[in-house]
Design an enzyme around this catalytic site. Structure first.
Site, PDB file in Angstrom:
ATOM      1  N   LYS A 138      45.219  27.828  39.692  1.00 51.23           N
ATOM      2  CA  LYS A 138      45.619  28.128  41.079  1.00 51.23           C
ATOM      3  C   LYS A 138      45.116  27.041  42.029  1.00 51.23           C
ATOM      4  O   LYS A 138      44.253  26.243  41.653  1.00 51.23           O
ATOM      5  CB  LYS A 138      45.066  29.492  41.478  1.00 51.23           C
ATOM      6  N   TYR A 140      26.518   9.023  65.959  1.00 51.88           N
ATOM      7  CA  TYR A 140      26.540   9.954  67.098  1.00 51.88           C
ATOM      8  C   TYR A 140      25.245  10.742  67.235  1.00 51.88           C
ATOM      9  O   TYR A 140      24.731  11.281  66.251  1.00 51.88           O
ATOM     10  CB  TYR A 140      27.697  10.945  66.952  1.00 51.88           C
TER      11      TYR A 140
HETATM   12  C1  LIG Z   1      40.276  32.472  40.373  1.00 62.00           C
HETATM   13  C2  LIG Z   1      40.314  33.599  39.457  1.00 62.00           C
HETATM   14  C3  LIG Z   1      39.755  33.495  38.179  1.00 62.00           C
HETATM   15  C4  LIG Z   1      38.967  32.289  37.722  1.00 62.00           C
HETATM   16  O1  LIG Z   1      37.641  32.400  38.165  1.00 62.00           O
HETATM   17  P1  LIG Z   1      36.535  31.272  37.842  1.00 62.00           P
HETATM   18  O2  LIG Z   1      35.302  31.805  38.468  1.00 62.00           O
HETATM   19  O3  LIG Z   1      37.015  30.027  38.518  1.00 62.00           O
HETATM   20  O4  LIG Z   1      36.464  31.123  36.384  1.00 62.00           O
HETATM   21  C5  LIG Z   1      39.916  34.564  37.313  1.00 62.00           C
HETATM   22  N1  LIG Z   1      40.579  35.686  37.692  1.00 62.00           N
HETATM   23  C6  LIG Z   1      41.107  35.820  38.923  1.00 62.00           C
HETATM   24  C7  LIG Z   1      41.820  37.073  39.283  1.00 62.00           C
HETATM   25  C8  LIG Z   1      40.984  34.795  39.856  1.00 62.00           C
HETATM   26  O5  LIG Z   1      41.492  34.944  41.071  1.00 62.00           O
END
Ligand SMILES: *Cc1c(COP(=O)(O)O)cnc(C)c1O
Length: 376
Positions: free
Chosen positions: A36, A267
């Site tokens: 994702k 800055y």
């Molecule tokens: C993002 C996600 C994962 C992966 O989690 P990690 O901590 O990156 O391994 C697994 N399941 C769901 C539903 C997620 O949204």
């Protein structure tokens, strides 16, 4: 990737991602590689193809739109959408692409059934249950009603049941993992007793590493594939220590000059030289997602040495103290992440200076122009 105006480069070692996948898949079978958010900033299509080469048969994207992107790659396996259909336009697309949709609301099931009926096909569903995260999903006590609802939705095929853990990466919070897993087991039991043939999956990276007793039929590792250790800085750090970071981030030195004792820099003049020193002005700033929160807190690697950031991170420039690196010159490469192995900066370390987690570091740094390294 969307930043296109700078000299920052995110270099991606795809072999590291493939190796991490194989490693995680050995520890917990049937891994759905989570890609994702543009593969956590590493680039969805390229990463998908590398994972396919490493034997991944199921990829998990966030939105249904990301699943459509995968259709233009060499990956031909199953695609799971962790967010499932959320907007009206997602339903028909999910059916067309045969995406396995996480669904945790009745309305999603009904509309997906409708879309599948209209297309003359079947929609694939992973029933998502909320066992304690309190974000998305059916409640455990709804399992029986969902079974009944599904009997009337003839265009749906429930192929998975899922839930997500809230505290798997927190040593000391194991009791809540056990609580969630116990609820999940009961949900799986009820659904199977009702006749559903569903693949159960619960574990993210942290749970896959730390709770082998909850592996069920499939795992959903994300951060570990990119080399992020979900237990960095904790008592369970060893569990994720052999993962290989896949992303290095570099920029270039624009200028090197002296800073006299007593002179401030950048800055607010928040850093004041305590002795005569040399500073390098590096071409990276908060416009490149190198957070201003790193002002005076971060390190970079120049010519095989770690050098500290001095003063504030500006929009496109940051100063580092290179007094100990006399050979530093304008045009030289600087590592913001990665670098020579003895001094390499890990995403987890950068995250700590930043006050965040490696996930955010990868997603943000990965928006810079990427280059892919195929060997290593
Ligand atoms: C993002 C996600 C994962 C992966 O989690 P990690 O901590 O990156 O391994 C697994 N399941 C769901 C539903 C997620 O949204």
């Amino acid at each position: 990737m969307s930043i296109g105006y700078n000299h920052v480069r995110a270099r991606i070692h795809v072999q590291a991602i493939a190796d991490n996948f194989k490693d995680m898949n050995r520890r917990g079978g049937n891994c759905f590689a989570v890609v994702k958010s543009d593969a956590y900033g590493h680039g969805l299509s390229t990463v998908a193809e590398a994972l396919a080469g490493a034997g991944a048969r199921t990829l998990a994207v966030g939105t249904v739109g990301e699943a459509a992107v995968l259709a233009n790659t060499t990956f031909t396996g199953r695609v799971v959408s962790l967010l499932g259909p959320q907007l009206p336009e997602d339903y028909a697309l999910a059916v067309k692409r045969r995406v396995i949709c996480f669904c945790g609301r009745r309305e999603q099931l009904r509309r997906l059934d409708e879309a599948a009926g209209a297309a003359g096909g079947k929609a694939l569903v992973s029933l998502k249950f909320d066992t304690g995260m309190r974000r998305l999903g059916f409640l455990p006590e709804e399992a029986t009603e969902i079974l009944e609802l599904l009997r009337g939705l003839v265009h749906l095929e429930a192929v998975m049941v899922s839930s997500h853990l809230a505290t798997a990466d927190e040593p000391g919070a194991e009791a809540f993992v056990h609580e969630q897993a116990t609820r999940f087991k009961e949900i799986v039991r009820v659904l199977r007793a009702g006749g559903l043939v569903v693949e159960a999956n619960l574990c993210n990276s942290a749970a896959l590493l730390a709770f082998p007793e909850y592996h069920f039929d499939g795992q959903r590792p994300g951060i570990s594939l990119y080399g992020g250790n979900p237990f960095y800085g904790t008592s369970k750090e060893n569990l994720g220590c052999c993962l290989r970071p896949a992303m290095e981030v570099t920029s270039r030195i624009y200028q090197v000059h002296d800073l006299k004792s007593g002179e401030g820099i950048n800055y607010g003049l928040t850093y004041c030289a305590e002795r005569d020193m040399r500073v390098a002005i590096v071409g990276v700033g908060y416009a490149d997602n190198y957070s201003r929160a790193l002002s005076g807190k971060s390190w970079m690697v120049v010519a095989g040495q770690r050098v500290p950031v001095v003063g504030r991170v500006c929009m496109q420039m940051t100063a580092v103290d290179v007094s100990a690196v006399p050979e530093a010159r304008a045009g030289d490469t600087v590592w913001l992440m990665g670098g020579d192995s003895a001094v390499a900066i890990h995403a987890c370390e950068l995250a700590q200076w930043w006050g965040t987690i490696s996930y955010e570091v990868y997603c943000l740094m990965g928006m810079n122009p990427r280059e892919y390294v195929l060997d290593r």
